[in-house]
Structures are given as C-alpha cells and as structure tokens.
Scaffold this motif. Structure first.
Motif, short mmCIF file in Angstrom:
data_model
loop_
_atom_site.label_atom_id
_atom_site.label_comp_id
_atom_site.label_asym_id
_atom_site.label_seq_id
_atom_site.Cartn_x
_atom_site.Cartn_y
_atom_site.Cartn_z
N ARG A 130 -9.72 -0.65 5.59
CA ARG A 130 -9.08 -1.35 6.70
C ARG A 130 -9.52 -0.67 8.01
O ARG A 130 -9.49 0.55 8.12
N ALA B 213 -5.35 -8.19 8.38
CA ALA B 213 -4.16 -7.64 7.72
C ALA B 213 -3.25 -7.07 8.79
O ALA B 213 -3.71 -6.35 9.68
N ASP C 45 0.85 -1.18 0.00
CA ASP C 45 0.00 0.00 0.00
C ASP C 45 0.89 1.24 0.00
O ASP C 45 1.84 1.33 0.79
N ASP D 82 -8.82 -0.58 12.16
CA ASP D 82 -7.94 -1.01 13.25
C ASP D 82 -8.73 -1.74 14.32
O ASP D 82 -9.82 -1.30 14.72
N GLN E 146 3.75 -2.41 3.49
CA GLN E 146 3.34 -3.80 3.28
C GLN E 146 2.20 -4.19 4.22
O GLN E 146 2.29 -4.02 5.43
N GLN E 147 1.12 -4.72 3.63
CA GLN E 147 0.03 -5.32 4.40
C GLN E 147 0.12 -6.83 4.21
O GLN E 147 0.09 -7.31 3.08
N THR E 148 0.24 -7.54 5.32
CA THR E 148 0.36 -8.99 5.26
C THR E 148 -0.94 -9.61 5.77
O THR E 148 -1.30 -9.42 6.93
N ILE F 198 0.18 -4.83 9.77
CA ILE F 198 1.13 -3.80 9.33
C ILE F 198 2.38 -3.93 10.20
O ILE F 198 2.29 -4.15 11.41
#
Length: 691
Positions: free
Chosen positions: A356, A369, A312, A358, A317-319, A371
């Motif tokens: 997304r 996901a 993103d 939180d 990186q979004q895992t 971060i």
C-alpha cells in the motif's frame, strides 16, 4: 494523470484458463515487477494469500496499478473458482472494462458463462484473449465458434495464430497486416508467412465487414472497395467495444511470454476510460422519488462505492473504494449513505497487490484503499455530506453449504466468534449464525472449498483451531399455501404483565423474497408497535421453523389485533409475532427448498454412458451434450447439491481420471417430499449433537 489515460480493468476467466499468469506477464512487460512470478511455484504477485500460494489458485481479487504507453491501468485479477464468485461480482461492479481469458483447449466453460453474464448485468465492455495456444489440442477457431454459440459475444478476430500447439510461434495482426513473432519473450515484427497470407486476407475482410455493419465511414470505404486506414479501423473498433456491439479476440501463450504486449496495446486502444463510461446515477436521499447524477470530474461532489474490506493486523480495516466523482483526501469526512453514519478518512492508499502506498488525494476513476472507516462494508455508498446519494450495491449470492464449527474452551470460543465476524465482514457470501435452541455456531458458504479456506484462515491468520463438522446442504424453508392466523400473547407476573394480540395472513411469495404489509386501521395496534411485529417475524425467518434453515419467499400481512394501554410493549408484540408466525408457517404447508447446481462435465466419448447413468442416480438431468474436441463431449446438466458431495472422486473413478467437471449454484427448488423427512432428521440430529 489525465482521466482519459486511466483504465480500470478486470482479468476474469474459468479456473485454470491462465488469467493469473496473464496478469503476471502484464505486470512484467509494463515494468511493474522486475521478475515474473509463477502460479505453480507460489510466487505470483497477485496470489499473495498463503492459501493461494499453497493451492495454486486465486481466492481473493487482488488489485494493482501498472503503466503502459503512458496510460495508467488499474488491474483486478479475480478468482476462477465458482466458490469465490462474489469476488468477481464485486470487482465487475466497479470496473470499466474486462479482459476475458479463455483456454485454447478448454474453450468456453461453466464459469466463463457465469462471468460473461455478470459482465452483461453491469454492461461492461470487454475483449477476449485465447490463451494456451501452445497446448496440445489448442484450437483458436473452435473457441471463436464457442464464443458466438454459448456467449452470444459477437467475437471478431483481431489476430490469428501462426501455428498451434508445439508449432505456435506468433500472431498475425489483422489491422496492420503484420506478423508478430516471439523469441525468449521479445516481440519482433515481420511479414506474414506466405502460408498464412490467404487466411489472413480472408479474416481481415471479415473484420472490416463486421465494423462496416456499425460504422458509416468503414461502410462507405468498404462498399467503394477502398482501403480502410488503420486509424479508421481503430476508431470504429473502439466505438463498437464501448457500445458492447462486438468482442475483439486476441491470442497467445502467456506462460511462454507470447502475445501479452499486443493485449496491453488492445486494453489501451479499445477499453473505456472513466469518461467513456459517463455519469454515475444514484438515488437522492433527500428526495424519495429523485435521482442524482455525478459526472467523472474532480470538481464534482464526491461519490464512491466500497466494494471490498480487508482486516489488516497492523492498520485495521482497509476499505477498497472506487471513486466516481469528486476528490477525496486524508482527513476528509464522508457520509455512508447506506447506514447513515459519518466517517473520517485517515489515509488514502494506492494498491499494489499486498503493498500500500500513501497518496495525497484520489479522484474520479481511482480505485484506492481507505484507512479509518469502521462501519463501511461491501456495497456501501460513501459520498459528500452535503448531497447524499445511494449507488447501486453489489449483488451477493446465497450460501449453499453449511458446517458446524466450535472450539474446546470458552476463551477460544470468544476468539472464534470474533474471527468469524471479521471474515464475514470481508466476505458477504460467507455467513455466520447462532442456532438459538442449541447455542451452536453454523457457518455457510458457496462450496466445500470456500469453507475449507475459511477454516484454514482461522488457523493461519487468527490462531484459532476449530472443531469442524461434516459439510451439509444449506436448505431453505418456505410455505406452499395461504393461511390466516391469530395469536394472543398474555403473560401475568408479579409486576407488569405482557399483552399483544395480532392477526396475520401469510402466503407464498416465490422469487420475491420477504414482504411485510401493514393493513392496520383505526389504531387497533399503535403505530409504534408495528416495527416490533415485523422484527419478530424476521427473527423466526432467520432461525427457521422446521429446522434451523432460513425461511424465504413469504409475504406477511398484519390484518388486525389489539393492545393493552399498560401491559403492551415492543417486547410483547415482538414475542407475539414470533410465536404467531411460527404457528402460521406450520399450518401453511411448509416445505424445504434445495439448491440445484449447474454441472458441466468434459469427458472422452467412451465414458459418456457411465457418467450420464451416474447423474440420473443423483437425480440429475442432462440438458445438452455437444462436441468438445475430437473424441470428447461436454455434458451440460443440473443436479441437486445434496447428491453431489464426493462427486470429484466418483468422476475420477468412472473415467479413469480423464473427465473433469465444474459446478455452480443455479437456483433453489422444492425438495421432493420423499426426501424431506430424511433431511429434517439429519438436521435435528445435528442440532441435538450440538446441544
């Protein structure tokens, strides 16, 4: 949220069966979205990539969370096009249940079979939804027969359609023996129409008989000719689905908002929660022979599997991780059991397509996901530091088509390489390699559409405009017989020299990949140099010998050699292995392997002769022809990929635009010797053009 009220499901199907439309209706009726997005106008919630909106297809699997009857449903909508099969593979690896969508006209098609096989591999319980019952040619009972014949799905109708094509107006619920009719998207209950009652009684009896084969309570009631209560049927059906003994079949017309509420009811009633799927096992990294078991409980040690990575521009990186056990919170440090790295989680996010949210923690069964993970990619296990385990990874298909790619300036070239690396980390079925001899960049993927999308993404997401060559087949190199070969690398220069001496045996290892065996005894080559020998062999296997195609299916045994106390080094043995292996391959009957595709063609009867004749000219082999619907046949065939470029245009021409086909990679086979020289000449020409 109680874990037994959680469902992790995938919506899967052949392309154009309507699975994204089904997903959009699920989101609308569950209250997740207020407006229905349509695929054809680029407004589908789950198709949020620019390329998806422009082309009206799903490219990347998208995840979203919705709620139905107090149950939380994590839904992953997957692509139907075979070029993006990795998206289905990695999704099924982490899901608990699956809704397979079939077109009431097209029935079971090539990608349907592939997806069904993937679900079998991961033992995924599933239900089937026959969509597009309002379309001309819709035939519920024919698709039921195909489910049995082609998929061995043990289909059992839980609903029957009321009417079909233009007259489709609702469904019969065979458990409650009520009709559900639809008006402007609203579902209302009614008595079964008199004309459908006899058929409904007949199919309800079939349902009871199927359940009686697997459930003693149903069997006792059935044999004693007693009424089987709804609750008993539901419990028996759920047990059968969880054990993959049968597939409940539902029907509807998603585009006209018909049948979706019943499908949601079925997801909640029959598909498993994480508790139903039970414990997760992985290899114990502290004990080479041992395994670890993790229960889906919040008080267990954490274990999860990374199944997707997105870069993103705003948060990095979004895992995407499926949590199997324990609890994960922002600030926690996890251990990547696949790489040995420790990584810190900075944020945990709930997924809603491109949005997304939180959250404070993730528990067993959650799909989230993360971060903050920099070195965790698809297929990696993340777990608690105190007790590391390695979960089964994600199976990645081999790329079959490649293309040269470059730019006009050095500055753009660096940007291109960085962008390609990011895309390759996101998509394991896409590979990038640098051809050492020509300094040429070659990218490889699952098909022409796959590479088109990559190039499009480079332009739109990464602001790179590349020069792109003509797509070519991604051959493999292999050997056909055993050879022993000796190589001595001796180099004297002004300073310290180089010395390495090896004797290797190479032999075919068809279907088993690369194997390296160390047979050195007596320390004739010191232990510390053995990995360098293996690395040298792997260097050549990656870059190729005959051309720039990877070498596969070879067993290499290091038999003997010698070293020099001063002049030997890792670098010397790596170089000896490179040169020695290259020479050995040339003596071992090297051949090219070509990708063979499985081809499914649906065509009106009058064009069969022309189409079969054309397939023969393309070195294709027809395996079967079967009745598709009145006046049409399905041809099942195999053909080499190299012969199938431009096939869509040719098929349109042969059939006046009335035939359709799908194609997927099946296996690699030896390229006939008569064609090998031509393939090598083209590869060398391509390499010289890049030099």
């Amino acid at each position: 949220m109680s874990i037994n009220k959680l469902r992790n499901i995938g919506i899967v199907a052949h392309i154009d069966a309507g699975k994204t439309t089904v997903t959009e209706r699920i989101l609308f009726y569950s209250g997740t979205v207020r407006k229905i997005g349509e695929v054809h106008d680029g407004q589908a919630t789950m198709d949020f990539m620019k390329q998806e909106q422009e082309r009206g297809i799903t490219i990347a699997s998208a995840a979203i969370t919705s709620v139905w009857n107090e149950h939380t449903i994590n839904i992953i909508d997957t692509p139907g096009h075979v070029d993006f099969t990795i998206e289905v593979e990695r999704s099924l690896r982490v899901l608990d249940g699956m809704v397979a969508v079939f077109c009431a006209v097209g029935g079971v098609e090539a990608q349907s079979e592939t997806v069904w096989g993937q679900a079998d591999r991961y033992n995924i319980p599933r239900i089937a939804f026959i969509n597009k019952m309002d379309r001309p040619g819709a035939d519920f009972f024919d698709v039921m027969a195909q489910l049995e014949e082609r998929l061995d799905a043990h289909p059992v109708a839980f609903q029957l359609p009321i009417g079909a094509e233009d007259s489709f107006q609702g469904v019969v619920d065979l458990i409650r023996m009520k009709a559900y009719l639809f008006n402007n998207g609203e579902r209302y209950e009614d008595e079964i129409p008199s004309g459908d009652k006899a058929q409904a009684d007949q199919w309800r009896l079939k349902l009871i008989e199927q359940l009686a084969n697997h459930n003693d309570t149903v069997a006792d009631l059935y044999l004693n000719e007693q009424e089987v209560p709804e609750e008993v049927i539901h419990n028996a059906a759920r047990d059968c689905v969880l054990k993959s003994r049968l597939t409940p079949v539902f029907c509807g017309a998603a585009y006209k908002n018909m049948g979706i509420q019943s499908l949601l009811d079925a997801v909640v009633a029959y598909l498993p929660c994480p508790l139903d799927r039970g414990e997760t096992t992985g290899r114990d990294l502290n004990d080479a022979e041992g395994i670890q078991r993790r229960q889906p409980r919040a008080d267990e040690l954490f274990a999860g599997l990374a199944f997707k990575v997105i870069h993103d521009p705003y948060v990095g990186q979004q895992t995407f991780v499926r949590c199997y056990s324990g609890t994960l919170r922002p600030g926690d440090t996890v251990f990547n059991a696949s790489t040995g790295n420790k990584e810190r989680v900075s944020r945990v996010l709930r997924i809603k397509a491109k949005e997304r949210i939180d959250i404070a923690e993730a528990g067993p069964g959650d799909i989230v996901a993360l971060i903050g993970l920099k070195k965790t990619f698809t297929g990696h296990t993340v777990c608690d530091l105190r007790s590391p385990l390695l979960l089964e990874t994600v199976r990645v298909p081999e790329p079959v088509i490649s293309v040269k790619i470059g730019t006009d300036s050095r500055k753009e070239q660096e940007k291109l390489h960085l962008s390609l690396r990011k895309i390759a980390l996101e998509d394991p079925s896409f590979s990038v390699r640098q051809v050492e001899r020509t300094n040429e960049t070659v990218v490889a993927g699952m098909g022409e559409l796959h590479l088109e999308i990559i190039v499009d993404r480079l332009k739109t997401e990464f602001d790179v405009t590349p020069r792109v060559g003509t797509p070519s087949v991604e051959y493999k190199e292999t050997i056909t017989h055993q050879v022993n070969h000796e190589y001595k690398h001796v180099k004297q220069s002004g300073g310290r020299g180089q010395y390495a001496h090896i004797v290797i045996q190479i032999e075919p290892n068809r279907g088993k990949g690369f194997e390296f065996v160390d047979r050195i005894v007596g320390g004739v080559i010191p232990l510390e140099y053995i990995p360098a020998v293996r690395k040298g062999v792997e260097d050549v296997m990656a870059s190729g010998v005959l051309a720039d195609f990877a070498v596969v299916d070879v067993k290499v045994t290091l038999l003997d050699g010698s070293f020099h106390e001063v002049d030997s080094s890792d670098m010397a043995f790596r170089q000896a292995a490179r040169m020695g292996f290259r020479e050995a391959v040339k003596k071992a009957g090297p051949r090219l392997l070509e990708p063979i595709m499985s081809v499914d063609i649906a065509t009106p009867d009058e064009y069969i002769g022309d189409i079969v004749g054309d397939l023969s000219r393309r070195r294709g082999r027809v395996h079967a022809m079967r009745r598709f619907r009145k006046g049409s046949q399905k041809i099942e065939a195999e053909a080499p990929l190299m012969e199938m470029f431009g096939y869509a245009t040719m098929l349109r021409s042969l059939s006046s635009g009335r035939a359709a086909y799908s194609m997927e990679m099946k296996r690699y086979s030896l390229l006939p010797e008569a064609l090998t020289q031509k393939a090598l000449e083209e590869a060398h020409k391509r390499m010289q053009g890049a030099a």
